[in-house]
Design a protein around this motif. Structure first.
Motif, PDB file in Angstrom:
ATOM      1  N   THR A  23      13.600   2.390  66.880  1.00  0.00           N
ATOM      2  CA  THR A  23      14.545   1.534  67.652  1.00  0.00           C
ATOM      3  C   THR A  23      14.957   2.678  68.943  1.00  0.00           C
ATOM      4  OG1 THR A  23      15.456   0.213  65.932  1.00  0.00           O
ATOM      5  CG2 THR A  23      16.810   0.608  68.133  1.00  0.00           C
ATOM      6  N   LYS A  24      15.364   3.618  68.521  1.00  0.00           N
ATOM      7  CA  LYS A  24      15.597   4.697  69.547  1.00  0.00           C
ATOM      8  C   LYS A  24      14.435   5.128  70.611  1.00  0.00           C
ATOM      9  CE  LYS A  24      19.450   6.503  66.626  1.00  0.00           C
ATOM     10  NZ  LYS A  24      19.351   7.334  65.540  1.00  0.00           N
ATOM     11  N   ALA A  68      13.297   2.223  72.820  1.00  0.00           N
ATOM     12  CA  ALA A  68      14.372   2.095  73.797  1.00  0.00           C
ATOM     13  C   ALA A  68      14.126   2.908  74.852  1.00  0.00           C
ATOM     14  CB  ALA A  68      15.749   1.975  72.979  1.00  0.00           C
ATOM     15  N   LEU A  91      23.021  -9.881  70.511  1.00  0.00           N
ATOM     16  CA  LEU A  91      21.999  -8.504  70.975  1.00  0.00           C
ATOM     17  C   LEU A  91      20.794  -9.281  72.042  1.00  0.00           C
ATOM     18  CD1 LEU A  91      21.655  -6.497  67.586  1.00  0.00           C
ATOM     19  CD2 LEU A  91      22.574  -5.734  70.113  1.00  0.00           C
ATOM     20  N   ARG A 143      14.767  -4.151  76.137  1.00  0.00           N
ATOM     21  CA  ARG A 143      15.892  -3.704  75.352  1.00  0.00           C
ATOM     22  C   ARG A 143      15.594  -3.695  73.828  1.00  0.00           C
ATOM     23  NH1 ARG A 143      20.171  -5.961  74.624  1.00  0.00           N
ATOM     24  NH2 ARG A 143      19.818  -8.181  75.606  1.00  0.00           N
ATOM     25  N   THR A 191      21.095  -0.768  74.628  1.00  0.00           N
ATOM     26  CA  THR A 191      19.729  -0.643  73.966  1.00  0.00           C
ATOM     27  C   THR A 191      19.771   0.686  73.191  1.00  0.00           C
ATOM     28  OG1 THR A 191      17.521  -0.689  74.589  1.00  0.00           O
ATOM     29  CG2 THR A 191      18.700   0.734  75.808  1.00  0.00           C
ATOM     30  N   ASN A 214      16.987  -2.712  70.077  1.00  0.00           N
ATOM     31  CA  ASN A 214      18.164  -2.687  69.137  1.00  0.00           C
ATOM     32  C   ASN A 214      17.999  -2.939  67.613  1.00  0.00           C
ATOM     33  OD1 ASN A 214      20.353  -1.843  71.172  1.00  0.00           O
ATOM     34  ND2 ASN A 214      19.845  -3.802  71.781  1.00  0.00           N
ATOM     35  N   THR A 250      20.620   1.152  70.046  1.00  0.00           N
ATOM     36  CA  THR A 250      21.659   1.368  69.227  1.00  0.00           C
ATOM     37  C   THR A 250      21.511   0.403  68.025  1.00  0.00           C
ATOM     38  OG1 THR A 250      24.045   1.675  69.139  1.00  0.00           O
ATOM     39  CG2 THR A 250      23.300  -0.350  70.124  1.00  0.00           C
ATOM     40  N   SER A 251      22.353   0.723  66.968  1.00  0.00           N
ATOM     41  CA  SER A 251      22.392  -0.002  65.754  1.00  0.00           C
ATOM     42  C   SER A 251      23.838  -0.792  65.619  1.00  0.00           C
ATOM     43  CB  SER A 251      22.222   0.678  64.649  1.00  0.00           C
ATOM     44  OG  SER A 251      21.845   0.033  63.275  1.00  0.00           O
TER      45      SER A 251
END
Ligand code: HXC
Length: 244
Positions: free
Chosen positions: A141-142, A145, A204, A154, A213, A156, A215-216
């Motif tokens: 995800t990171k 992003a 989201l 984006r 963007t 997340n 993040t969790s």
């Protein structure tokens, strides 16, 4: 769909998603296209994405929700079992994200939500396969992003806790947990509902999260903060889950 989306739902079993699509269309009045794919097989994703673009002409949102899980101690897990769960969860998320990026998001932007888990935050027993797979998705995800932000994409993660009425709840001892009143370890004193998770996804993917963007979002009633690795309860769960 209640908020205006036309939707594609995918599964290895076309029959299963055909049934779900009919229910979703009847409940919302929106169109839902069922698709057969295995997230471990890029060719099947490619075919489904091409079909979807022929039918709808565009795609704005991807929710990576495919996962496989069961309770098993690391010592009892075969090499293939560990690999299978990573292939479905982690590699499946990458395969689907990359194909959507290539086919549409790169040129038009988009939003991706990866469904992960809190299992790795404290190292949950019996879950080394799923916890490792979902932790890798949080990392993905990171990375995505950062790489795809300039393309107006984006990315997340959303990590649900125990949610009633789901396959995960059934397979991971949720019914036993509820029957034994283990919900008391959850700060909000209950398990979650599918609608509560859907509302998190809705946030989201909506313009309300337009600057969010990488993040969790954890939606678990506070469970991971207080749910402990209670050895004797987990042992009982493991014995009972062999029958699930
Ligand atoms: C130990 C097991 C096992 C079990 C399967 N295996 N079930 N090992 N305990 N209960 C082993 C098999 O013996 C095999 O290893 C290997 O895993 C692959 O199994 P297959 O059945 O051949 O694979 P496949 O048909 O691809 O099925 C994948 C699956 C299956 C993960 C095993 O359960 C599945 O398709 N699940 C999808 C649905 C699902 O699980 N939904 C719940 C998701 S809940 P060997 O060595 O014998 O070949 C969820 C939430 C996570 O993910 C977060 C929670 C908070």
């Amino acid at each position: 769909m209640r908020h205006g989306c036309r939707t594609v739902i995918a599964s290895r079993s076309l029959e299963r998603v055909q049934e779900s699509a009919a229910k979703l269309m009847a409940a919302t009045g929106q169109r839902c296209l069922p698709a057969s794919m295995d997230v471990r097989q890029p060719e099947t994703i490619k075919a489904a994405v091409e079909k979807m673009l022929r039918v709808f002409g565009k795609v704005d949102i991807l929710v990576n929700n495919a996962a496989g899980n069961f309770l098993c101690p690391a010592s009892g897990l075969s090499f293939n079992a560990f690999k299978t769960v990573l292939e479905i969860d982690t590699i499946g998320t990458f395969n689907t994200s990359k194909l959507l990026y290539q086919k549409w998001f790169k040129d038009h932007g988009g939003v991706i939500v990866n469904i992960t888990a809190t299992l790795s935050y404290r190292g949950q027993m019996l879950q080394v396969h799923a916890g490792s797979a979902k932790a890798a998705i949080d990392a993905m995800t990171k990375h995505l992003a950062v790489e795809w932000g300039p393309d107006n994409i984006r990315v997340n993660s959303l990590a649900p806790g125990p949610v009633s009425g789901t396959e995960g709840f059934r397979k991971l001892g949720g019914l036993l947990m509820a029957a034994a009143d283990h919900c008391k370890v959850i700060p909000l004193q209950r398990v979650g509902t599918k609608t509560e998770i859907a509302h998190g996804v809705l946030y989201l993917v909506s313009p309300a999260a337009s600057f969010v963007t990488g993040t969790s979002l954890v939606i678990d009633g506070g469970h991971w903060l207080s749910g402990a690795n209670d050895m004797s309860a987990i042992q009982a769960l493991l014995q009972a889950s062999a029958k699930l």
